[in-house]
Design an enzyme around this catalytic site. Structure first.
Site, short mmCIF file in Angstrom:
data_model
loop_
_atom_site.label_atom_id
_atom_site.label_comp_id
_atom_site.label_asym_id
_atom_site.label_seq_id
_atom_site.Cartn_x
_atom_site.Cartn_y
_atom_site.Cartn_z
N ARG A 37 -11.58 -6.86 -1.29
CA ARG A 37 -10.75 -5.71 -1.56
C ARG A 37 -11.52 -4.47 -2.00
O ARG A 37 -11.37 -3.40 -1.43
CB ARG A 37 -9.71 -6.05 -2.64
CG ARG A 37 -8.63 -4.99 -2.82
CD ARG A 37 -7.60 -5.42 -3.85
NE ARG A 37 -7.00 -6.70 -3.52
CZ ARG A 37 -6.12 -7.33 -4.30
NH1 ARG A 37 -5.78 -6.81 -5.45
NH2 ARG A 37 -5.60 -8.49 -3.92
N HIS A 83 -3.50 -7.50 7.63
CA HIS A 83 -3.62 -7.17 6.20
C HIS A 83 -2.32 -7.53 5.47
O HIS A 83 -1.35 -6.76 5.50
CB HIS A 83 -3.90 -5.67 6.05
CG HIS A 83 -4.46 -5.28 4.73
ND1 HIS A 83 -5.69 -5.70 4.28
CD2 HIS A 83 -3.96 -4.50 3.74
CE1 HIS A 83 -5.93 -5.20 3.08
NE2 HIS A 83 -4.89 -4.46 2.73
N TYR A 127 6.72 10.28 10.03
CA TYR A 127 6.60 11.64 10.57
C TYR A 127 5.22 11.93 11.15
O TYR A 127 5.08 12.83 11.98
CB TYR A 127 6.87 12.67 9.47
CG TYR A 127 8.26 12.58 8.88
CD1 TYR A 127 9.39 12.75 9.67
CD2 TYR A 127 8.44 12.32 7.52
CE1 TYR A 127 10.67 12.66 9.13
CE2 TYR A 127 9.70 12.23 6.96
CZ TYR A 127 10.81 12.40 7.77
OH TYR A 127 12.06 12.31 7.24
#
Length: 733
Positions: A37, A83, A127
């Site tokens: 990570r 993931h 968007y």
């Protein structure tokens, strides 16, 4: 650890100490956080989430020539296939890869609102759209040619790369930051052209030192530009050890407005500093009178950054104004360097500049060899098939006859011409038009070209020297594709002592410092003639009234033995109730204010403890630069008074007084001191310094000042018990 027989209803009972169970599980969590990570891989510079985003976009064929796709689609692919974490973390990582003020070489071409340097967040993923940049393509080049290892995804439904081929040293080019368990990483961005030049030096001279490399890579190159003012020796040490830091300043210039009027225009921000927050901080400094040289700040930015700083007076030097703001605001920041990465074996290590570049080059060599081997296998397979076709053209009529007349043409071809099954299948699948004369020539040309290519590949695979030479050529091609001029200027550390201090430009005005019993402090202009007219909050009253000037430093003595320094120019106006002194200094909640004085250069203070110890302290050594003040006295401070005389008078809780010469006290910067007066019970009540020619004075219970004409009767040696003091003497003030 004992595993008990499971109960009839099923399950498992494990008997082990709680400490062992917790430590083992926490260790597993810590290792997972470190390796999966928070820390980047030294070879490609990626953490797992960034690597998975890159690979998913590659699989979606979102190359620079393709049309962009919705970020929500990419995030969904990454989360569903590679993931197993939240969509917000994936989208945040994707957004950062697209921000040209965060990445020196953006890897995602974002379309839509991807945030800005003011700190505004990106638009929702539904968007925005994205695709890969040419730089990202260089990092992925060869991934479909068995250049790197793959591992199963979290659900074993697919595979993902362990590391990317990495066509350029992305770890140093774009930098990285992360916090794991017990360790962290912070790597600044660099110029990829300089990094590739450093790689060339290592290829030519493997024994090159970090100092040699630092001549080519003089320092970080941040995407937002700025000026790095860390000394070369400091940066070299950071590159050598992998730990250090670099001071980064905003780039600024002076605009001449004519008639001696000027203003400062900031054109580049320090890395990771939000412009809107910086403006708000500067405005607070002006409002709180902590930036006395700055009159106003305006944001006139459009496409380019333009931050206008107006000076309070045109007589101020621009350098002095900026030096003061560098100290007070984020116009100057320190970027930490902690090159903590995962090496090729997945082990966390702190690596220097040379080690990082060498690890990258070793990775590139492995990628080159694996790609060459992959290509060799395919060229050999193709040559094998072409050899079968060449046999066909030499015996074309016989092959056609066998195919037309024999019931088992494959077996006959194999037996007649010594072909393999693969060659026989390929011949039988060949169309008749490919047997034309022109095709025979094409096959011969292809066979020759592939034979030459195979020889070159085999020579490359067996020669380390040729491998390093090829890596150098590949890096040079990458350099041409990514070349860009340096944005961050490397300058030597600035000697601020050579520039006039801020205090030199503060107007010298008489003030009266007012400190209340509850710790509220303010400054009234001029002299306060009648303290009884001062107003305080309900239940509060006057504690100290000190005449001073705006250029003075105030010394605040606290009962915990510390002395704090407060600039008189930073005090709130005397019109209101002021502001709490504890907001300006780190005063302990249990500590009380013992005294408040205006600093006198060259002056001396007598500091004394409740236990009856004390010494003389030079005022110049008591000035503190930090909010935490200076620890001066070991013990509970009872008094801190200015030395103005040649004798010391003490009075204890037992009402016994003692007078002795001031010369018997030592002068020191900090400590416990020497005994002033001895007590069987209680301690020191008060102390005073007076001139023997005039004698001491003290205040009685009614607030009246009294003389002490026969003070010599109490004259003795320091550390004596003293004798009963005059009637009414409890304290001197």
């Amino acid at each position: 650890m004992t595993v008990h027989t499971p109960p009839p209803e099923g399950g498992r009972i494990v008997d082990e100490p709680m400490s062992e169970a917790l430590s083992r599980r926490y260790l597993a969590y810590a290792l997972s956080t470190i390796t999966n990570r928070a820390l980047p891989d030294v070879r490609d510079g990626f953490k797992p989430v960034h690597r998975r985003i890159m690979y998913a976009m590659h699989q979606m064929r979102l190359n620079p020539q393709a049309a962009a796709r919705k970020c929500a689609k990419v995030v969904g692919e990454v989360m569903g296939g590679y993931h197993p974490h939240g969509d917000a973390s994936i989208y945040d990582a994707l957004v950062r890869l697209a921000q040209d003020f965060s990445q020196r070489y953006p890897l995602v071409d974002g379309q839509g609102n991807f945030g800005n340097i003011d700190g505004d967040s990106a638009a929702a993923m539904r968007y925005t759209e994205c695709k890969l940049t040419p730089a990202a393509v260089l990092l992925m080049d060869g991934i479909d040619q068995h250049a790197v290892d793959f591992k199963p995804t979290y659900d074993d439904q697919d595979e993902e790369p362990v590391v990317l081929p990495a066509g350029f040293p992305n770890l140093l080019a774009n930098g990285s930051s992360g916090i794991a368990v017990g360790m962290a990483t912070s790597i600044p961005p660099h110029n990829v052209g300089e990094l590739i030049d450093a790689c060339h030096l290592l290829l030519e001279r493997p024994d090159a030192t970090t100092e040699d490399l630092a001549q080519i890579v003089p320092g970080p190159d941040f995407p937002t530009g700025g000026v790095a003012v860390e000394g070369h020796a400091s940066i070299l040490d950071a590159y050598e050890t992998g730990r250090g830091g670099v001071r980064l300043r905003a780039r600024w210039e002076t605009e001449d407005l004519g008639r001696g009027v000027w203003r400062i225009v900031v054109t580049e921000m320090p890395y990771q500093v939000q412009k809107s927050k910086l403006i708000a901080d500067l405005a607070d400094l002006i409002e709180n009178k902590k930036a006395p040289l700055l009159a106003d700040v305006r944001d006139e930015s459009a496409e380019d950054i333009r931050l206008v700083l107006e000076p309070r007076s045109r007589t101020i030097e621009p350098e002095v104004l900026m030096e003061s703001l560098f100290k007070l605001s984020d116009l100057e920041v320190r970027f930490p360097i902690n090159m903590n990465v995962l090496d090729a074996t997945g082990t966390p290590r702190v690596m220097g500049l040379k080690a990082c570049l060498q690890a990258f080059l070793d990775h590139r060599r492995e990628v080159l060899v694996r790609r060459a081997q992959w290509r060799i296998e395919r060229v050999e397979k193709r040559l094998h098939l072409l050899e079968g076709l060449r046999i066909v053209f030499l015996n074309l009529d016989e092959v056609i006859r066998i195919v037309r007349e024999e019931e088992q043409p494959k077996a006959v071809l194999i037996g007649r011409f010594g072909l393999t099954e693969a060659q026989a299948d390929y011949i039988l699948d060949t169309r008749l038009r490919q047997l034309a004369r022109i095709e025979e020539m094409a096959i011969e040309n292809e066979y020759k070209e592939l034979s030459d290519e195979l020889a070159a590949l085999q020579s490359l695979s067996s020669s380390p020297a040729k491998q390093w030479k090829q890596i150098g050529k590949d890096l040079e091609a990458t350099r041409k594709a990514l070349v860009s001029p340096r944005r961050t200027t490397i300058a030597e550390a600035v000697d601020s002592s050579a520039i006039a201090s801020i205090e030199a430009f503060i107007p010298r005005e008489a003030i009266t410092v007012i400190l209340s019993e509850r710790g509220w402090i303010r400054a009234a202009k001029g002299k306060v003639d009648d303290p009884s007219e001062l107003k305080f909050k309900e239940g509060d009253s006057l504690a100290f009234l000190v005449p001073a000037y705006t250029t003075d430093k105030l010394l605040v003595a606290a009962s915990d033995g510390r002395i704090f320094t407060v600039g008189a120019d930073k005090l709130a106006s005397g019109r209101g109730h002021g502001e709490p002194l504890r907001l300006m200094i780190d005063l302990d909640e249990k500590a009380d204010i013992v005294n408040l004085l205006a600093h006198q250069p060259g002056g001396k203070l007598l500091v004394a403890s409740r236990a009856g110890y004390g010494f003389i302290a030079p005022e110049d050594e008591l000035l503190a630069q930090k909010r935490g003040g200076k620890q001066v006295l070991n013990g509970e401070m009872r008094a801190a008074i200015r030395v103005a005389g040649d004798h010391v008078a003490t009075v204890g809780d037992n009402i016994k007084a003692l007078i002795f010469p001031l010369a018997e006290l030592p002068e020191m910067g900090r400590g416990k001191g020497v005994k002033l007066q001895s007590y069987k019970q209680g301690g020191l009540a008060d102390v005073a310094v007076f001139d023997g020619a005039h004698g001491p004075e003290w205040t009685d219970g009614g607030g009246r000042r009294r003389n002490w004409p026969d003070w010599k009767d109490w004259l003795g040696k320091r550390a004596g018990a003293g004798r009963q003091g005059p009637r009414g003497l409890r304290k001197f003030r």
